[in-house]
Design a protein around this motif. Structure first.
Motif, PDB file in Angstrom:
ATOM      1  N   VAL A   1       1.827  21.328 -16.208  1.00 22.16           N
ATOM      2  CA  VAL A   1       1.484  21.887 -14.894  1.00 22.16           C
ATOM      3  C   VAL A   1       2.043  23.301 -14.763  1.00 22.16           C
ATOM      4  N   PHE A   2       3.310  23.473 -15.103  1.00 15.31           N
ATOM      5  CA  PHE A   2       3.956  24.773 -14.961  1.00 15.31           C
ATOM      6  C   PHE A   2       3.307  25.818 -15.868  1.00 15.31           C
ATOM      7  N   GLN A   3       2.962  25.428 -17.081  1.00 11.74           N
ATOM      8  CA  GLN A   3       2.327  26.373 -17.993  1.00 11.74           C
ATOM      9  C   GLN A   3       0.989  26.846 -17.453  1.00 11.74           C
ATOM     10  N   LEU A   4       0.218  25.920 -16.902  1.00 10.06           N
ATOM     11  CA  LEU A   4      -1.063  26.301 -16.320  1.00 10.06           C
ATOM     12  C   LEU A   4      -0.869  27.226 -15.117  1.00 10.06           C
ATOM     13  N   MET A   5       0.119  26.912 -14.284  1.00 16.72           N
ATOM     14  CA  MET A   5       0.361  27.731 -13.100  1.00 16.72           C
ATOM     15  C   MET A   5       0.941  29.084 -13.469  1.00 16.72           C
ATOM     16  N   GLN A   6       1.863  29.110 -14.414  1.00 21.60           N
ATOM     17  CA  GLN A   6       2.528  30.358 -14.763  1.00 21.60           C
ATOM     18  C   GLN A   6       1.627  31.282 -15.572  1.00 21.60           C
ATOM     19  N   ARG A   7       0.756  30.668 -16.372  1.00 18.79           N
ATOM     20  CA  ARG A   7      -0.148  31.467 -17.205  1.00 18.79           C
ATOM     21  C   ARG A   7      -1.096  32.280 -16.352  1.00 18.79           C
ATOM     22  N   GLY A   8      -1.334  31.781 -15.156  1.00 21.76           N
ATOM     23  CA  GLY A   8      -2.212  32.501 -14.245  1.00 21.76           C
ATOM     24  C   GLY A   8      -3.531  31.777 -14.088  1.00 21.76           C
ATOM     25  N   PRO A   9      -3.977  31.588 -12.853  1.00 24.58           N
ATOM     26  CA  PRO A   9      -5.224  30.876 -12.604  1.00 24.58           C
ATOM     27  C   PRO A   9      -6.435  31.651 -13.085  1.00 24.58           C
ATOM     28  N   LEU A  10      -7.434  30.922 -13.519  1.00 25.04           N
ATOM     29  CA  LEU A  10      -8.677  31.549 -13.953  1.00 25.04           C
ATOM     30  C   LEU A  10      -9.513  32.007 -12.781  1.00 25.04           C
TER      31      LEU A  10
ATOM     32  N   ARG B   1       7.421  10.694 -10.577  1.00 26.14           N
ATOM     33  CA  ARG B   1       6.617   9.508 -10.895  1.00 26.14           C
ATOM     34  C   ARG B   1       5.141   9.714 -10.580  1.00 26.14           C
ATOM     35  N   THR B   2       4.819  10.701  -9.736  1.00 27.70           N
ATOM     36  CA  THR B   2       3.418  10.939  -9.387  1.00 27.70           C
ATOM     37  C   THR B   2       2.820  12.107 -10.159  1.00 27.70           C
ATOM     38  N   VAL B   3       3.592  12.693 -11.061  1.00 29.23           N
ATOM     39  CA  VAL B   3       3.121  13.871 -11.785  1.00 29.23           C
ATOM     40  C   VAL B   3       2.019  13.525 -12.774  1.00 29.23           C
ATOM     41  N   ARG B   4       2.087  12.332 -13.351  1.00 39.74           N
ATOM     42  CA  ARG B   4       1.157  11.961 -14.417  1.00 39.74           C
ATOM     43  C   ARG B   4      -0.298  12.172 -14.014  1.00 39.74           C
ATOM     44  N   GLY B   5      -0.997  12.886 -14.878  1.00 43.19           N
ATOM     45  CA  GLY B   5      -2.422  13.086 -14.696  1.00 43.19           C
ATOM     46  C   GLY B   5      -2.801  14.142 -13.672  1.00 43.19           C
ATOM     47  N   MET B   6      -1.809  14.836 -13.081  1.00 47.12           N
ATOM     48  CA  MET B   6      -2.165  15.771 -12.024  1.00 47.12           C
ATOM     49  C   MET B   6      -2.408  17.184 -12.550  1.00 47.12           C
ATOM     50  N   SER B   7      -2.102  17.446 -13.824  1.00 39.43           N
ATOM     51  CA  SER B   7      -2.124  18.810 -14.319  1.00 39.43           C
ATOM     52  C   SER B   7      -3.487  19.470 -14.221  1.00 39.43           C
TER      53      SER B   7
ATOM     54  N   SER C   1      -5.915  19.086 -12.022  1.00 39.46           N
ATOM     55  CA  SER C   1      -6.435  19.404 -10.692  1.00 39.46           C
ATOM     56  C   SER C   1      -5.381  19.929  -9.727  1.00 39.46           C
ATOM     57  N   PHE C   2      -4.117  19.889 -10.105  1.00 40.82           N
ATOM     58  CA  PHE C   2      -3.044  20.206  -9.157  1.00 40.82           C
ATOM     59  C   PHE C   2      -3.201  21.602  -8.559  1.00 40.82           C
ATOM     60  N   GLU C   3      -3.447  22.590  -9.398  1.00 45.87           N
ATOM     61  CA  GLU C   3      -3.520  23.965  -8.912  1.00 45.87           C
ATOM     62  C   GLU C   3      -4.685  24.152  -7.948  1.00 45.87           C
ATOM     63  N   THR C   4      -5.832  23.573  -8.282  1.00 50.31           N
ATOM     64  CA  THR C   4      -6.997  23.695  -7.408  1.00 50.31           C
ATOM     65  C   THR C   4      -6.759  22.997  -6.083  1.00 50.31           C
ATOM     66  N   GLU C   5      -6.205  21.774  -6.143  1.00 47.35           N
ATOM     67  CA  GLU C   5      -5.934  21.030  -4.916  1.00 47.35           C
ATOM     68  C   GLU C   5      -4.908  21.756  -4.047  1.00 47.35           C
ATOM     69  N   LEU C   6      -3.896  22.320  -4.698  1.00 47.63           N
ATOM     70  CA  LEU C   6      -2.866  23.028  -3.947  1.00 47.63           C
ATOM     71  C   LEU C   6      -3.434  24.299  -3.307  1.00 47.63           C
ATOM     72  N   THR C   7      -4.340  24.952  -3.997  1.00 44.67           N
ATOM     73  CA  THR C   7      -4.986  26.139  -3.435  1.00 44.67           C
ATOM     74  C   THR C   7      -5.741  25.800  -2.164  1.00 44.67           C
ATOM     75  N   MET C   8      -6.490  24.706  -2.197  1.00 44.55           N
ATOM     76  CA  MET C   8      -7.231  24.280  -1.013  1.00 44.55           C
ATOM     77  C   MET C   8      -6.273  23.948   0.127  1.00 44.55           C
TER      78      MET C   8
ATOM     79  N   GLN D   1       7.103  16.228 -19.561  1.00 45.86           N
ATOM     80  CA  GLN D   1       6.060  16.848 -20.357  1.00 45.86           C
ATOM     81  C   GLN D   1       4.842  17.164 -19.493  1.00 45.86           C
ATOM     82  N   GLU D   2       4.485  16.240 -18.594  1.00 41.35           N
ATOM     83  CA  GLU D   2       3.395  16.493 -17.665  1.00 41.35           C
ATOM     84  C   GLU D   2       3.748  17.690 -16.778  1.00 41.35           C
ATOM     85  N   LEU D   3       5.005  17.736 -16.348  1.00 45.26           N
ATOM     86  CA  LEU D   3       5.454  18.821 -15.491  1.00 45.26           C
ATOM     87  C   LEU D   3       5.373  20.153 -16.234  1.00 45.26           C
ATOM     88  N   LEU D   4       5.753  20.144 -17.496  1.00 40.45           N
ATOM     89  CA  LEU D   4       5.667  21.355 -18.299  1.00 40.45           C
ATOM     90  C   LEU D   4       4.227  21.837 -18.382  1.00 40.45           C
TER      91      LEU D   4
END
Length: 238
Positions: free
Chosen positions: A138-147, A188-194, A196-203, A133-136
């Motif tokens: 994350v994917f929805q935020l990434m697929q929807r397109g960054p702001l 196991r590390t996905v929890r709570g990353m949704s 900030s994940f995209e911003t951190e990955l961008t950096m 569910q956490e992964l979903l």
């Protein structure tokens, strides 16, 4: 005929969007022959939404659960939809069948039984959010397109593949040179990353696309290289 890459990207994004919900389509451990499916989500009134599940392949009946919207707002004004989703995933076909056979339970105009108009069953004490569910999210935020334009200028989310040892390989394509990477993250590390994940990955990727994590695969059909982001995930802010 000249191919329009933007049109193809858009088509793939629509396909990806339609497939993502399959991650949580069936509850874990269900013994039902036909696992529950999402039948609908509607607004009942200003204060309530309603989520309908069904095990009827013909989609002529189901069970609908009311969700009091105010109950989803946290103390800090965050919207806690995650308390509802795990509970919906735990509804089995047997549960739906029991409600469907209870003729004392009212129905809506679409044949959905309404077992608990208060909605307390879905917003009571929080259930554990599954990694999928956490992964979903994350994917929805990434697929929807960054702001942020800065994110769009760095990479595009192009897909994923679940693997052994509870790993997920996330595919991205760098905007600067078109190179595709596979990024291995442990569930196991996905929890709570949704958040900030995209911003951190961008950096991380906005460094001429050069990564310093261990290479895990040089022969993936869907990317140039795959990297293990386990250590980075463990150290990245949640």
């Amino acid at each position: 005929m000249v191919r329009n890459l933007e049109d193809l990207d858009h088509t793939h994004a629509l396909l990806l969007s339609s497939v993502l919900p399959l991650l949580v389509a069936a509850p874990p451990g269900s013994t039902s022959v036909v696992p529950p499916r999402l039948r609908g989500v509607v607004r009942v009134d200003e204060d309530h939404s309603r989520v309908a599940l069904t095990a009827d392949p013909a989609m002529r009946s189901g069970v609908a659960f009311d969700v009091p919207l105010a109950a989803l707002r946290g103390d800090d004004d965050t919207i806690e939809v995650d308390v509802v989703l795990p509970r919906l995933r735990c509804v089995t076909g047997d549960t739906l069948d029991r409600y469907a056979r209870d003729t004392t339970t009212p129905c809506d105009s679409h044949g959905n039984r309404l077992p608990d108009p208060s909605g307390g069953g879905l917003t009571a004490a929080s259930a554990e959010v599954a990694p999928e569910q956490e992964l979903l999210t994350v994917f929805q935020l990434m697929q929807r397109g960054p702001l942020l334009t800065s994110v769009r200028d760095v990479f595009l989310f192009t897909g994923f593949m679940l693997g052994g040892d509870e790993m997920c390989r996330i595919y991205v394509r760098l905007v600067s040179n078109g190179v595709s990477y596979g990024l291995d993250v442990p569930l196991r590390t996905v929890r709570g990353m949704s958040a900030s994940f995209e911003t951190e990955l961008t950096m991380k990727l906005d460094n001429d696309g050069e990564l310093y994590e261990p290479v895990t695969d040089r022969s993936d059909d869907y990317c140039t290289l795959a990297y293990d982001l386990s250590s980075w995930m463990n150290s990245a802010p949640g």
